[in-house]
Design a protein around this motif. Sequence first.
Motif, PDB file in Angstrom:
ATOM      1  N   THR A  15       1.708   4.225  -3.435  1.00 32.05           N
ATOM      2  CA  THR A  15       1.470   5.672  -3.404  1.00 32.05           C
ATOM      3  C   THR A  15       2.636   6.471  -3.982  1.00 32.05           C
ATOM      4  O   THR A  15       2.498   7.670  -4.228  1.00 32.05           O
ATOM      5  CB  THR A  15       1.204   6.159  -1.963  1.00 32.05           C
ATOM      6  N   GLY A  53      -4.033  -0.260  -7.370  1.00 35.05           N
ATOM      7  CA  GLY A  53      -3.135   0.805  -7.771  1.00 35.05           C
ATOM      8  C   GLY A  53      -2.105   0.347  -8.778  1.00 35.05           C
ATOM      9  O   GLY A  53      -1.817  -0.853  -8.911  1.00 35.05           O
ATOM     10  N   GLN A  56       0.824  -1.208   0.000  1.00 35.90           N
ATOM     11  CA  GLN A  56       0.000   0.000   0.000  1.00 35.90           C
ATOM     12  C   GLN A  56       0.862   1.263   0.000  1.00 35.90           C
ATOM     13  O   GLN A  56       0.592   2.218  -0.737  1.00 35.90           O
ATOM     14  CB  GLN A  56      -0.929   0.004   1.213  1.00 35.90           C
ATOM     15  N   LYS A  57       1.892   1.259   0.805  1.00 31.14           N
ATOM     16  CA  LYS A  57       2.762   2.431   0.898  1.00 31.14           C
ATOM     17  C   LYS A  57       3.518   2.651  -0.411  1.00 31.14           C
ATOM     18  O   LYS A  57       3.597   3.782  -0.916  1.00 31.14           O
ATOM     19  CB  LYS A  57       3.745   2.241   2.061  1.00 31.14           C
ATOM     20  N   PHE A 100      -2.841   5.703  -7.674  1.00 32.41           N
ATOM     21  CA  PHE A 100      -1.730   5.735  -6.728  1.00 32.41           C
ATOM     22  C   PHE A 100      -2.226   5.860  -5.290  1.00 32.41           C
ATOM     23  O   PHE A 100      -1.570   6.453  -4.436  1.00 32.41           O
ATOM     24  CB  PHE A 100      -0.768   6.872  -7.082  1.00 32.41           C
ATOM     25  N   SER A 101      -3.391   5.258  -5.043  1.00 35.14           N
ATOM     26  CA  SER A 101      -3.971   5.321  -3.696  1.00 35.14           C
ATOM     27  C   SER A 101      -3.527   4.162  -2.826  1.00 35.14           C
ATOM     28  O   SER A 101      -3.422   4.304  -1.610  1.00 35.14           O
ATOM     29  CB  SER A 101      -5.493   5.328  -3.787  1.00 35.14           C
ATOM     30  N   GLY A 102      -3.304   2.984  -3.413  1.00 36.12           N
ATOM     31  CA  GLY A 102      -2.977   1.813  -2.611  1.00 36.12           C
ATOM     32  C   GLY A 102      -4.108   1.378  -1.704  1.00 36.12           C
ATOM     33  O   GLY A 102      -3.879   0.715  -0.683  1.00 36.12           O
ATOM     34  N   ASP A 124      11.254  10.071  -7.841  1.00 38.18           N
ATOM     35  CA  ASP A 124      10.284   9.157  -7.247  1.00 38.18           C
ATOM     36  C   ASP A 124      10.821   7.733  -7.205  1.00 38.18           C
ATOM     37  O   ASP A 124      10.580   6.998  -6.240  1.00 38.18           O
ATOM     38  CB  ASP A 124       8.970   9.189  -8.033  1.00 38.18           C
TER      39      ASP A 124
END
Length: 507
Positions: A52, A138, A48-49, A127-129, A66
Amino acid sequence: MKKFTWPKRATGLLGLWLFAGSNLFAMESALIRQASDQQLQSAIAAVQKWVTIPSITDATDSYRADKTRLLEDIAAEARQLGFHARLVADQRVAIIDYDHQDPAIGILLHADVVPVVDESDWEHPPFSGVLTDGAIWGRGASDDKGPIAATLYALAAIKQLNVELAGGVRVIVGTSEENMVWDDFVEVARLGLAPEKGWTADATFPVVHAEKSFINAVVSFNGNAPESGARLSHWQGGLAPNAIPSQAQVLVNRAQELVDAWSGEYNEKYPEVNFSTRPVHGLTRVSAMGKAGHGSRPESGVNAITHLARMLDQGARGSAAADSFADGSAAGRTLQFLSRIIGGSTDGSSLGIDRRHPVMGSTTVNVGQVISDELGVHSYLNIRGPQGLAANRIEAALVQAVAPLNGKVEMVAAMDPLWVEPDDPFVTELVSAYRRWQNDQRPPVAIGGTTYAKAFPGYVAFGMGFPDQRVPVHAPNERLPVEALRKGMAIYVDAILSTVGIRQQGN
């Protein structure tokens, strides 16, 4: 040597990996399941992290900051788990070692992702995860951030099992896999950091033993459009050579009503593509909307670029001003190339490179991008071929095809096919590890995709795709089912123990 401590009931597990061909007993598989399940929530949080962080690789390999930020976070996560981590190759690659032993196997992964075309196509922000409906959603969740987490937390589970591996395990995470500009792994090879054998967790189970050749090529037509007469300009479309473009647009100096009539006629035969027009400073902007997908399966989507070119070409040639777009300009020659040379073919037949292999399948050709700049118009192609179709043969065919239009071909990436015998002992070990966790008797498979397995000799692709949990990659609504992550971790624990082995007490 330090003695390891096993739960008394689990001593049979030691014999499992010391003697090839042994089967997992229920008690032993339960220990692996328990250890990996205890790492599952941490693995979910990591995916999840990482989703993002928009670690995008496009044709120009942008978003460097990034990608480095993501590698730093992955390395920090690895250190927290007790592993040794560092960045090399100008901070483009993370090297993670399980312990201080010489690595017996390598596990290759990539942290970069393909761009997002249109966020409105996604059920959840790309890009929310977000974790919902039993999956992490995502861009990159499946390709390849989920497998990174599965690998690291499979190694964490092995630490939890309190066994001593007979050799080291090295995880190598790159950041330029998606555009095939693998300078990052060229540096890894130069530094001698790749173990002699291993896998990439970036494809499908049971094992991918064969991959088609891979070509990323740019076909360029240079020169400005004429100042007067019928012409096109400002070709734009797609985001990556290895993704089917879902959108494309171009300016034409034809009346909006006429172009609408052309698109209406075209849609009678090809209703799967949508067109729209609008006036722009006395010209007409024509847009095409298709369907995105993976470039290795160009027949699975709707290519907006080639449909747009064919629609305009067929409309103009059928009008009173026949061939009005074939004006010698860069944009006009691009239209001829896309419409008349590539056309609707996705099997290479229009270029004379169509081949079929009984295991690897057929040639595929995908026009993934078209870009206009001050020099001219550039079409980005992704071509894949089976055994018998080498990269230099594909290059020669492209050069020959565009020569009459005075086009230029630049080979951005060129890799010959990958082939490892399906009965290779290393492949057999991986298949056995997979089958102990999944009721799937399929043999090793061949794919049209290209993975980091081609980067070094002795590597294959091993997961994390499951036949019963297919999800979209390089397309909207990419996601990773939690159950796939759970099973993948257990399989990787098994595979690492099987291929590396466990030290016997007293050795």
